[in-house]
Design a protein around this motif. Structure first.
Motif, PDB file in Angstrom:
ATOM      1  N   CYS B 101      13.064 -29.293 -28.945  1.00 38.77           N
ATOM      2  CA  CYS B 101      12.779 -28.597 -27.679  1.00 38.77           C
ATOM      3  C   CYS B 101      13.342 -29.364 -26.501  1.00 38.77           C
ATOM      4  O   CYS B 101      13.904 -28.782 -25.575  1.00 38.77           O
ATOM      5  N   GLN B 102      13.181 -30.682 -26.560  1.00 30.19           N
ATOM      6  CA  GLN B 102      13.689 -31.537 -25.489  1.00 30.19           C
ATOM      7  C   GLN B 102      15.199 -31.359 -25.335  1.00 30.19           C
ATOM      8  O   GLN B 102      15.719 -31.256 -24.222  1.00 30.19           O
ATOM      9  N   ALA B 105      16.162 -27.834 -24.107  1.00 27.01           N
ATOM     10  CA  ALA B 105      15.866 -27.614 -22.695  1.00 27.01           C
ATOM     11  C   ALA B 105      17.081 -27.942 -21.831  1.00 27.01           C
ATOM     12  O   ALA B 105      17.176 -27.507 -20.692  1.00 27.01           O
ATOM     13  N   ILE B 127       9.168 -21.228 -12.697  1.00 33.14           N
ATOM     14  CA  ILE B 127       8.500 -22.528 -12.761  1.00 33.14           C
ATOM     15  C   ILE B 127       7.867 -22.787 -14.127  1.00 33.14           C
ATOM     16  O   ILE B 127       7.428 -23.896 -14.402  1.00 33.14           O
ATOM     17  N   GLU B 128       7.836 -21.757 -15.002  1.00 33.34           N
ATOM     18  CA  GLU B 128       7.162 -21.910 -16.299  1.00 33.34           C
ATOM     19  C   GLU B 128       7.690 -23.119 -17.095  1.00 33.34           C
ATOM     20  O   GLU B 128       6.931 -24.020 -17.425  1.00 33.34           O
ATOM     21  N   ALA B 129       8.987 -23.087 -17.410  1.00 36.50           N
ATOM     22  CA  ALA B 129       9.521 -24.164 -18.259  1.00 36.50           C
ATOM     23  C   ALA B 129       9.545 -25.517 -17.531  1.00 36.50           C
ATOM     24  O   ALA B 129       9.145 -26.530 -18.122  1.00 36.50           O
ATOM     25  N   THR B 131       7.488 -26.720 -15.308  1.00 36.67           N
ATOM     26  CA  THR B 131       6.152 -27.312 -15.247  1.00 36.67           C
ATOM     27  C   THR B 131       5.587 -27.569 -16.635  1.00 36.67           C
ATOM     28  O   THR B 131       4.981 -28.603 -16.887  1.00 36.67           O
ATOM     29  N   GLN B 132       5.794 -26.615 -17.576  1.00 40.18           N
ATOM     30  CA  GLN B 132       5.159 -26.735 -18.890  1.00 40.18           C
ATOM     31  C   GLN B 132       5.921 -27.675 -19.819  1.00 40.18           C
ATOM     32  O   GLN B 132       5.319 -28.414 -20.587  1.00 40.18           O
ATOM     33  N   VAL B 133       7.255 -27.599 -19.790  1.00 42.77           N
ATOM     34  CA  VAL B 133       8.047 -28.394 -20.733  1.00 42.77           C
ATOM     35  C   VAL B 133       8.355 -29.766 -20.148  1.00 42.77           C
ATOM     36  O   VAL B 133       8.224 -30.789 -20.818  1.00 42.77           O
ATOM     37  N   MET B 181      16.079 -25.576 -15.251  1.00 46.26           N
ATOM     38  CA  MET B 181      15.940 -26.693 -16.184  1.00 46.26           C
ATOM     39  C   MET B 181      17.082 -27.692 -16.028  1.00 46.26           C
ATOM     40  O   MET B 181      17.195 -28.622 -16.815  1.00 46.26           O
TER      41      MET B 181
END
Lengths: 313, 268
Positions: B101-102, B105, B127-129, B131-133, B181
């Motif tokens: 995932c890292q 991204a 802002i989802e990814a 803030t969350q990822v 991202m």
């Protein structure tokens, strides 16, 4: 522009008048008229039967409406419904996630679960769990080297109430699993794919992308299930849990006022179902807000601000 | 990290400025060979356009780059690193999810059907990814999102839901979401194919701006005009192989392979 010829004028006026005179005559739907008449007649007969038959004893029913043991039964019914539904949603979600898992073993396990708990009638499951002690006398947890760390006789903890919660939540979870699975399937695959491409892990995708979107498909049938469950809890009467129906039964067993007490029971079930329907409406509106234009922009701006603050915590 | 990169560069002969490096990439579904040995070099800061008939494997190749599809064989590196594997003793070990995932991204992807999160507003999508990822502070993520939305010209849509936007606007939001991202490379999978003709231009304009700002892009597209104008290299794929590649202008003006010529005559 030339001056119009007088005869032409009158022809034009005549045509315009003919157009203006046109009216639409609705089709006569005799079937609907007959049906309406029959429905009205039936409604009249039912109301008359209810009002004129003294055996209904409305006064007696009204007198029992807030009777203490009816109130206690009602509260037990509500507690059972809430606890069982909450457990069923949790277990059902787990089973549903297993059913869409890449592992064939997990999928198979979940499939058999749904097959079994939906296939065996709830009443039979209920009586089975109540009689678990016939099958297992004692439940104990033992660890190597430490020996038995917990042990209990089945009869001590399989109280009627506990049996009811276990049996009906496992059964209801079978139905919830199918509803939630259908909800998950209804979310387009592209949503999870886009989330993966952004680097979100599987659990995060489920929690933040797939399940919230599945909610708007899941909610209407879940509302139905909750209503279904509320009425299904009357089965616990068979294993002597003092729910609404059981309380009514124990009163009319003494007084023989069967019909009035059944009316009281029906009244309370209907009242709760009505309240639940209103709640369901608002929940559906909440989760369907991205589908409607009823969510004003000012509200969203506020919510965006709140969700930012929420993430900050 | 840079150790791994320089090691990979030395071992596989990867150019220093390489962003996407593919050698003999194969992909098959059972008996069906979708990719039969793809070689591609995309230097950092350049734009590679992939064209070809449907079923030629071009989208599959794109999805292999960020490991949405696992390759069956060959070598595929992004920024001189494997995406889904760790190399130890000539063995490719599949990496754990969090590491995958890292790495993913850092590779942005755009889809034909936009795939904006339909239950979230435009701002929430952006802002989802982050803030969350990435765990970026929401206020900062919001500030960055607003800058990106201004760039794609949609700052006034910040509180809208995706379904209230036109297709072109949705795709521009999707580009902003991917950019949030701060990816090293952007993959475009037919980004304008689902759009009404009059909306294609606004999306291509945003992509043009990105290319000019130095973004590395791999674009699967049917927009031959865009490929000619923006592309640094053009690749024509058919039947799971690269049939022809070259500088876009020359290749479009004078295709060497008869298959390329036939395809171009149909889409131009």
């Amino acid at each position: 522009m030339g001056v119009a010829h007088p005869t032409e004028m009158s022809v034009e006026q005549g045509a315009a008048a003919a157009v203006a005179r046109l009216t639409v005559v609705p089709q006569r739907r005799y079937g609907i008229w007959i049906g309406t008449a029959l429905a009205l007649l039936l409604a009249f007969l039912i109301v008359r039967a209810f009002a004129s038959n003294p055996a209904f004893a409305w006064g007696t029913a009204a007198g029992y409406l807030f009777h203490p043991s009816i109130m206690r039964g009602l509260s037990n019914t509500l507690i059972l419904t809430v606890v069982i539904m909450a457990l069923a949603i949790v277990i059902g979600t787990v089973i549903a996630i297993m059913r869409v898992s890449p592992s064939p073993v997990l999928r198979g396990f979940a499939g058999v679960y749904v097959w079994f708990f939906r296939g065996v009638p709830a009443l039979i499951q209920l009586i089975f769990w109540f009689n678990l002690s016939l099958l297992v006398r004692e439940v104990s947890v033992a660890l190597p080297f430490l020996g038995t760390i917990f042990s209990a006789r089945t009869n001590d903890f399989m109280t009627p109430f506990f049996s009811a919660v276990v049996a009906l939540s496992l059964c209801e979870a079978g139905y919830m699993a199918e509803i939630i699975r259908a909800g998950i399937k209804s979310v387009p695959a592209g949503q999870a794919e886009a989330a993966s491409a952004l680097g979100m892990p599987y659990r995060m995708i489920l929690k933040r992308i797939t399940l919230p979107q599945a909610m708007r498909f899941v909610l209407p049938p879940t509302g139905n299930e909750a209503i279904n469950l509320l009425t299904m809890t009357s089965l616990v009467t068979f294993i002597a849990v003092d729910d609404l129906f059981y309380s009514a039964q124990s009163i009319y067993a003494r007084t023989f006022e069967t019909i009035p007490l059944l009316i009281v029971v029906a009244f309370w079930y209907l009242a709760v179902v009505s309240i639940m329907s209103v709640g369901q409406h608002f929940l559906e509106r909440h989760f369907g807000r991205s589908d409607t234009r009823r969510d004003p922009l000012a509200m969203r701006a506020l919510r965006n601000a709140i969700s930012l603050a929420g993430i900050a915590r | 990290m840079s150790d791994v990169k320089s090691e990979n560069r030395a071992r596989f002969g990867v150019p220093a400025d390489s962003m996407v490096f593919a050698r003999g990439v194969r992909k098959s579904y059972g008996q069906l060979d979708v990719l039969q040995g793809i070689d591609l070099d995309v230097p950092a800061g350049s734009v590679a356009c992939i064209i070809g008939p449907s079923g030629s494997g071009k989208s599959t190749f794109l999805r292999c780059i960020n490991h949405l599809e696992k390759i069956t064989g060959g070598l595929l590196l992004v920024d001189s690193q494997f995406v889904g594997y760790d190399l130890r003793d000539d063995k490719l070990y599949e990496v754990k999810d969090d590491l995958l995932c890292q790495r993913r991204a850092e590779i942005g992807m755009l889809f034909q059907s936009f795939n904006l999160f339909s239950h979230m507003t435009v701002l929430e999508n952006l802002i989802e990814a982050p803030t969350q990822v990435r765990g970026i502070a929401p206020e900062q993520a919001k500030a960055e999102a607003e800058i990106l939305l201004r760039l794609v010209g949609l700052l006034d849509k910040v509180d809208r839901y995706p379904r209230e936007l036109s297709g072109g606007q949705q795709q521009r939001v999707a580009i902003a979401r991917a950019m949030a991202m701060k990816p090293k490379v952007l993959l475009f999978d037919e980004p304008t194919s689902a759009l009404d003709p009059e909306l294609v231009g606004e999306v291509l304009q945003v992509m043009r701006d990105l290319a000019e700002s130095g973004m590395t892009m791999v674009v699967v597209t049917h927009e031959i005009g865009f490929a000619r104008e923006i592309g640094d290299q053009l690749v024509f794929m058919d039947g799971g192989v690269i049939v022809e590649r070259g500088a876009p202008r020359e290749m479009i003006a004078d295709p060497q392979s008869p298959r390329t010529r036939e395809f171009l005559s149909r889409v131009l």
